[in-house]
Design a protein around this motif. Structure first.
Motif, short mmCIF file in Angstrom:
data_model
loop_
_atom_site.label_atom_id
_atom_site.label_comp_id
_atom_site.label_asym_id
_atom_site.label_seq_id
_atom_site.Cartn_x
_atom_site.Cartn_y
_atom_site.Cartn_z
N UNK A 57 0.85 -1.20 0.00
CA UNK A 57 0.00 0.00 0.00
C UNK A 57 0.88 1.24 0.00
N UNK A 58 0.32 2.35 -0.48
CA UNK A 58 1.00 3.63 -0.35
C UNK A 58 1.02 4.02 1.12
N UNK A 59 2.05 4.73 1.52
CA UNK A 59 2.19 5.17 2.91
C UNK A 59 1.85 6.64 2.99
N UNK A 60 1.05 6.99 3.98
CA UNK A 60 0.64 8.38 4.19
C UNK A 60 1.25 8.88 5.50
N UNK A 61 1.91 10.04 5.42
CA UNK A 61 2.52 10.67 6.59
C UNK A 61 1.88 12.03 6.80
N UNK A 62 1.52 12.34 8.04
CA UNK A 62 0.92 13.63 8.36
C UNK A 62 1.73 14.31 9.45
N UNK A 63 1.84 15.62 9.31
CA UNK A 63 2.55 16.40 10.33
C UNK A 63 2.03 17.83 10.33
N UNK A 64 2.35 18.57 11.39
CA UNK A 64 1.97 19.97 11.47
C UNK A 64 2.70 20.79 10.42
N UNK A 119 4.34 10.86 -4.23
CA UNK A 119 3.41 10.92 -5.35
C UNK A 119 2.31 11.96 -5.13
N UNK A 120 2.13 12.41 -3.87
CA UNK A 120 1.07 13.37 -3.61
C UNK A 120 1.42 14.18 -2.36
N UNK A 132 -7.95 24.16 15.10
CA UNK A 132 -7.04 23.03 15.00
C UNK A 132 -5.69 23.50 14.47
N UNK A 133 -4.72 22.64 14.62
CA UNK A 133 -3.38 22.85 14.05
C UNK A 133 -3.46 22.58 12.54
N UNK A 134 -2.72 23.34 11.75
CA UNK A 134 -2.62 23.09 10.31
C UNK A 134 -1.78 21.83 10.10
N UNK A 135 -2.33 20.87 9.35
CA UNK A 135 -1.67 19.59 9.12
C UNK A 135 -1.51 19.37 7.62
N UNK A 136 -0.29 18.99 7.21
CA UNK A 136 -0.03 18.67 5.82
C UNK A 136 0.23 17.18 5.69
N UNK A 137 0.00 16.66 4.47
CA UNK A 137 0.07 15.23 4.23
C UNK A 137 0.94 14.95 3.01
N UNK A 138 1.72 13.87 3.08
CA UNK A 138 2.45 13.40 1.91
C UNK A 138 2.14 11.92 1.73
#
Length: 150
Positions: A57-64, A119-120, A132-138
């Motif tokens: 599966x693709x891996x999704x990482x989230x952080x502030x 890829x995204x 909420x805190x602003x969260x970005x995803x890769x």
């Protein structure tokens, strides 16, 4: 000492030689596809099932989101522009290590990701009445995942 399941909130991600804090990691899945087969002279009226190719599966990482930090976007951009030069993009792939940690901050379960590439990238959503805190995803594609549970 009693045996308890491990808590999932204490982990680290090693990425390109540095350790980055993330709020969430998902997609640490590995699956074997099924090959079904039946030859015409079989006395059984059903197919046999055999293990086929492995799928990750693709891996999704989230952080502030932090001011003046474009690392997600820069990595994605390197992949895109390198591929536009009619290459495979392999120059910008990275091996990534994700570790679940114990109370002494030592790795107890380690996921090793092979040849990951971005890829995204998804920036935070914006809400005028949000609190909420602003969260970005890769989102990362990769070519392999191994799990070490010592």
């Amino acid at each position: 000492m009693a045996d308890y399941p491990l808590p999932k909130f204490h982990f680290q991600v090693e990425w390109g030689g540095t350790k980055i804090g993330f709020t969430e990691v998902s997609g640490l899945d590995v699956e074997t596809e099924v090959i079904e087969y039946r030859h015409g002279a079989s006395k059984e009226y059903s197919k046999t099932k055999q293990p086929g190719m492995t799928k990750y599966s693709n891996i999704t990482l989230k952080r502030g989101t932090f001011q003046s930090d474009n690392e997600y976007y820069d990595w994605w951009k390197e992949n895109v522009f390198f591929q536009e030069g009619n290459s495979t993009g392999s120059k910008y792939r990275r091996d990534i290590t994700i570790s679940m940690l114990n109370e002494e901050h030592e790795p107890v379960v380690v996921w090793k990701i092979k040849n990951a590439w971005a890829l995204k990238v998804q920036s935070t959503d914006l809400k005028a009445d949000g609190n909420e805190i602003a969260v970005e995803t890769i989102e990362l594609a990769h070519e392999g995942l191994t799990i070490q549970n010592d």
